[in-house]
Design a protein around this motif. Structure first.
Motif, short mmCIF file in Angstrom:
data_model
loop_
_atom_site.label_atom_id
_atom_site.label_comp_id
_atom_site.label_asym_id
_atom_site.label_seq_id
_atom_site.Cartn_x
_atom_site.Cartn_y
_atom_site.Cartn_z
N SER A 133 1.22 -1.47 -0.46
CA SER A 133 0.09 -0.19 -0.17
C SER A 133 0.82 1.19 0.28
CB SER A 133 -1.11 -0.02 1.15
OG SER A 133 -1.12 -0.79 1.00
N ALA A 134 -0.12 2.20 -0.12
CA ALA A 134 1.21 3.39 -0.29
C ALA A 134 -0.15 4.98 -0.39
CB ALA A 134 1.88 3.64 -1.76
N LEU A 135 0.16 5.94 0.94
CA LEU A 135 -0.80 6.53 0.46
C LEU A 135 -0.13 7.82 -0.75
CD1 LEU A 135 -1.78 7.42 4.43
CD2 LEU A 135 -2.39 5.75 2.71
N SER A 136 -0.19 9.37 -0.07
CA SER A 136 -0.60 10.16 -1.21
C SER A 136 -0.44 11.11 -0.15
CB SER A 136 -0.69 10.56 -2.42
OG SER A 136 -1.87 10.42 -2.55
N ALA A 137 -0.15 12.50 -0.81
CA ALA A 137 -0.52 13.91 0.07
C ALA A 137 -0.90 14.70 -1.03
CB ALA A 137 0.43 14.27 0.55
N CYS A 138 -1.39 15.73 -0.12
CA CYS A 138 -2.09 17.42 -0.95
C CYS A 138 -1.61 18.51 -0.10
CB CYS A 138 -3.48 17.65 -0.71
SG CYS A 138 -4.46 16.27 -2.13
N PHE A 139 -0.54 19.06 -0.93
CA PHE A 139 0.49 20.12 -0.51
C PHE A 139 -0.28 21.64 -0.94
CE2 PHE A 139 4.64 18.49 0.19
CZ PHE A 139 4.59 17.28 -0.08
N GLY A 140 -0.46 22.63 0.59
CA GLY A 140 -0.73 23.66 0.31
C GLY A 140 0.13 24.29 0.58
N ILE A 141 0.56 25.89 -0.76
CA ILE A 141 1.74 26.89 -0.23
C ILE A 141 1.02 27.77 -0.54
CG2 ILE A 141 4.44 27.24 -0.77
CD1 ILE A 141 4.04 23.91 -2.53
N ALA A 142 1.91 28.78 1.07
CA ALA A 142 1.70 29.66 0.62
C ALA A 142 2.54 30.80 0.62
CB ALA A 142 0.36 30.23 1.96
N ARG A 143 2.77 32.19 1.05
CA ARG A 143 4.42 32.71 1.15
C ARG A 143 4.59 34.33 1.75
NH1 ARG A 143 4.21 33.57 -5.34
NH2 ARG A 143 1.61 33.67 -4.40
N PHE A 144 5.48 34.17 2.55
CA PHE A 144 5.45 35.49 3.68
C PHE A 144 6.14 36.53 2.60
CE2 PHE A 144 8.14 38.13 5.74
CZ PHE A 144 7.49 39.07 6.23
N PRO A 145 6.28 37.83 1.83
CA PRO A 145 4.71 38.65 2.14
C PRO A 145 3.82 37.80 1.22
CG PRO A 145 7.04 40.04 1.70
CD PRO A 145 6.92 38.18 1.75
N ALA A 146 3.99 38.10 -0.30
CA ALA A 146 3.24 37.75 -1.17
C ALA A 146 1.66 37.53 -0.62
CB ALA A 146 3.21 36.80 -2.10
N ASP A 147 1.66 36.48 0.40
CA ASP A 147 0.82 35.83 0.59
C ASP A 147 0.11 36.50 1.66
OD1 ASP A 147 0.35 34.57 -2.21
OD2 ASP A 147 1.36 33.14 -0.99
N SER A 148 0.60 37.04 2.80
CA SER A 148 0.18 37.56 4.43
C SER A 148 1.28 37.27 5.17
CB SER A 148 -0.70 35.79 4.54
OG SER A 148 -0.34 36.56 6.59
N SER A 149 0.94 38.89 5.63
CA SER A 149 2.41 39.40 6.72
C SER A 149 2.51 38.65 8.45
CB SER A 149 2.05 40.79 6.46
OG SER A 149 0.75 40.88 6.51
N GLU B 5 -6.79 22.97 1.28
CA GLU B 5 -8.79 22.94 0.42
C GLU B 5 -8.64 22.62 -0.77
OE1 GLU B 5 -12.37 23.80 2.18
OE2 GLU B 5 -11.27 24.59 3.41
N GLU B 6 -7.98 23.71 -1.30
CA GLU B 6 -8.06 23.84 -2.56
C GLU B 6 -7.67 21.97 -3.93
OE1 GLU B 6 -10.06 26.60 -4.31
OE2 GLU B 6 -9.81 25.95 -6.48
N ALA B 7 -6.23 21.99 -3.24
CA ALA B 7 -5.39 20.93 -3.48
C ALA B 7 -6.27 19.47 -3.24
CB ALA B 7 -4.74 20.47 -2.96
N LYS B 8 -6.99 19.26 -2.05
CA LYS B 8 -7.70 18.66 -1.92
C LYS B 8 -9.17 18.32 -2.83
CE LYS B 8 -7.02 15.82 1.75
NZ LYS B 8 -6.32 15.39 2.14
N SER B 9 -9.60 19.68 -2.97
CA SER B 9 -11.06 19.74 -3.76
C SER B 9 -10.87 18.85 -4.81
CB SER B 9 -11.94 21.48 -4.15
OG SER B 9 -11.02 21.77 -4.58
N MET B 10 -9.45 18.91 -5.54
CA MET B 10 -9.36 18.62 -6.64
C MET B 10 -8.34 17.43 -7.35
SD MET B 10 -8.29 21.63 -7.85
CE MET B 10 -8.47 20.95 -9.76
N GLY C 178 -10.59 31.36 -1.63
CA GLY C 178 -11.08 31.14 -0.20
C GLY C 178 -12.63 30.82 -0.75
N GLU C 179 -12.79 32.11 -1.30
CA GLU C 179 -14.41 32.21 -2.49
C GLU C 179 -14.17 30.96 -2.86
OE1 GLU C 179 -15.90 34.51 -6.30
OE2 GLU C 179 -14.52 35.49 -4.65
N HIS C 180 -13.88 30.03 -3.60
CA HIS C 180 -14.61 28.32 -3.96
C HIS C 180 -14.56 28.02 -2.74
CE1 HIS C 180 -10.57 28.84 -7.27
NE2 HIS C 180 -11.64 30.14 -7.19
N ALA C 181 -13.51 28.16 -1.23
CA ALA C 181 -14.17 26.97 -0.22
C ALA C 181 -15.30 27.67 -0.16
CB ALA C 181 -13.51 27.51 1.32
#
Ligand code: C2E
Ligand code: CA
Ligand code: CA
Length: 505
Positions: free
Chosen positions: A191-207, A221-226, A239-242
């Motif tokens: 068996s093998a599991l996989s993983a979804c990744f979400g990536i955000a950047r400072f300062p571009a996405d948040s401070s 969450e967006e990645a998992k929804s795919m 955020g709106e997609h969610a």
């Protein structure tokens, strides 16, 4: 160490020290002092020395015990990574540092696909050991200084400070995704599991730290929804997609309950005798307000929220009933292929569900084929094997969908009773312009031939692609060049026309 043991340990040290002092301090004083005046002074000094030494030892022992306690509450007990609270605190200091030095930072949060399933089939001890092995993988993977945390459950976080370009991090993240897929579970070696990744950047996405974590979680969450094994970089519209997904999920539940999903059929053709070799059944959802919602959106949503079995249980008997009623199955349509997901194999009633869904078939069950992807098969290999064992005995055929896009498609062929491969559209798309893809398709066909597996090439859109596939010995094709997915009435006319004119493929 528990508080009781820590207290007992300190008391024992005190007891031993007291006994040693009582036993030896007088002898020591007598040996040092020859006259009684000096002895009296020494006795006073001895009392002070005792208080000072024991105070020092008490301080040391209690500080060690408290430090340990504090450290434990900072770290996750299972993996020893920072817990969410401490991760956010440390992230905050790192962000301050990056801000002062005008550096950027990347935060990755990852969530394992199918971990719940692993926990429930193999037990929580196996699940715990697996999480520890993932923590070990994270520690070993990053050569630069990183901050590692576990947010509880199967969610991990990695903060990479002082990143100059995001391009540095993406290949590392993608490589980590592959390593997770390759991570062996000793108790379930296949068996093998996989993983979804979400990536955000400072300062571009948040401070700040909390917002950066929220942004990375939104991307996750967006990645998992795919679907599984996806990676997404944060974008503000996620955020709106969610919130749209939350509404869509509610509507999907209603649509399933009210049997509002519909079915289309896409014919597959045999290139040798130019006949219909089968049809693939595809689910459709026409939302009352939003219109057509593609299955690439609602199927992963259903998979994530436990609705997929309800969809399968509707689609399978409905399609069989429709085609039997139209007198197409067994005659004009010799094979009916259904897409199935990992969750279709997850419970101990899975086999019964399939048997029940196929119960209306009046003849041989070899007209039915289940299409499953490698990624979904490996998420719960034992469950898939158990169900397929029973269904294979009844004649049901098995196809490996999206062949070539998974982690180790060859190994999956060894593990499951498969009769057919579907070459993924991504390989077929560029056949004419991409020599590498052309060689890959050629190799897949040669291998399938050697293993006596049937091959269906999907997504065939041009004559050029069709010619190449035929030259390389591909027997079956499916794609817009021949037929788009169509409703029952169109399928009836299509079959009728083909019969009448023996179309030139
Ligand atoms: P899939 O199993 O790979 O299905 C083939 C997809 O390729 C279908 O998209 C089909 O319409 C599309 N397609 C076929 N020929 C061509 C072509 O020549 N060019 C292009 N560009 N596309 C072509 P569709 O219907 O949107 O389905 C998407 C995915 O949704 C399917 O991929 C399957 O994974 C999933 N799905 C659809 N119905 C069901 C279902 O009932 N159950 C489950 N579990 N999954 C389903
Ligand atoms: Ca399919
Ligand atoms: Ca496919």
């Amino acid at each position: 160490m528990s508080p009781r043991r820590a207290a007992a340990f300190i008391a024992i040290i005190y007891l031993i020290l007291g006994l040693v002092w009582i036993r030896f301090s007088d002898q020591f004083a007598l040996a040092l002092a020859a006259d009684s005046n000096l002895l009296t002074e020494l006795q006073t000094f001895k009392g002070w020395a005792y208080v000072i030494v024991t105070t020092g030892i008490f301080y040391f022992l209690s500080k060690t015990a408290l430090d340990r306690e504090h450290n434990l509450s900072e770290r996750d007990g299972l993996t020893r990574l920072l817990n969410r609270h401490m991760f956010a605190r440390e992230l905050s200091s790192e962000i301050e540092f990056c801000r002062e030095n005008e550096q950027t930072m990347v935060l990755i949060v990852l969530n394992l696909d199918g971990f719940k399933q692993l926990n429930s089939t193999a037990g929580s001890d196996v699940g715990d050991r697996y999480l520890q092995s993932i923590a070990g993988l994270l520690r070993d993977h990053f050569k630069q200084r990183v901050l590692l945390g576990r947010f509880g459950g199967d969610e991990f976080a990695i903060a990479i400070p002082a990143v100059t370009w995001l391009d540095q991090v993406l290949p590392q993240a993608q490589h980590l995704q592959q390593l997770i897929q390759a991570q062996i579970i000793p108790e379930l070696p296949d068996s093998a599991l996989s993983a979804c990744f979400g990536i955000a950047r400072f300062p571009a996405d948040s401070s700040n730290a909390e917002q950066l974590i929220e942004a990375a979680l939104t991307a996750l969450e967006e990645a998992k929804s795919m679907g599984s094994n996806r990676l997404r970089l944060y974008k503000s519209e996620y955020g709106e997609h969610a919130s749209k997904r939350t509404k869509l999920l509610f509507d999907l539940k209603t649509a399933i309950a009210n049997k509002k999903l519909s079915i289309v059929y896409q014919p597959q053709f045999n290139l040798t005798d130019q006949r219909i070799s089968g049809v693939e059944v595809l689910a459709r959802w026409h939302h009352p307000e939003e219109g057509f919602i593609p299955p690439d959106i609602f199927i992963p949503l259903a998979e994530q929220h436990g609705l997929i079995c309800a969809i399968t249980d509707f689609i399978m008997p409905t399609a069989i009933r429709e085609l039997l009623h139209a007198d197409l199955l067994y005659g004009s349509i010799p094979r009916l292929s259904f897409n199935v997901s990992a969750a279709d194999f997850n419970t101990n009633t899975s086999t019964q569900r399939f048997l029940h869904n196929l119960a209306d078939l009046p003849g041989d069950w070899s007209v039915i084929e289940l299409e499953l992807t490698e990624t979904s098969a490996l998420l719960n290999l034992e469950g898939v094997k158990n169900v397929l064992k029973v269904l294979r005995e009844r004649g049901v055929q098995v196809s490996l969908d999206d062949f070539g896009t998974g982690y180790s498609s060859l190994n999956t062929l060894r593990l499951l009773p498969i009769q057919e491969l579907k070459i993924d559209q991504s390989f077929v798309r560029d056949l004419a312009n991409n020599a590498h893809d052309a060689r890959l398709v050629k190799t897949i066909l040669a291998m399938a031939n050697a293993l006596h597996l049937r091959v269906v090439a999907e997504g065939v859109e041009s004559q050029q692609q069709a010619r190449y596939l035929q030259q390389q010995g591909c027997q079956e094709v499916q794609g817009f060049l021949y037929a788009k997915p169509m409703g029952l009435q169109s399928l009836k006319s299509f079959v009728h026309n083909i019969r009448a004119s023996a179309v030139q493929l």
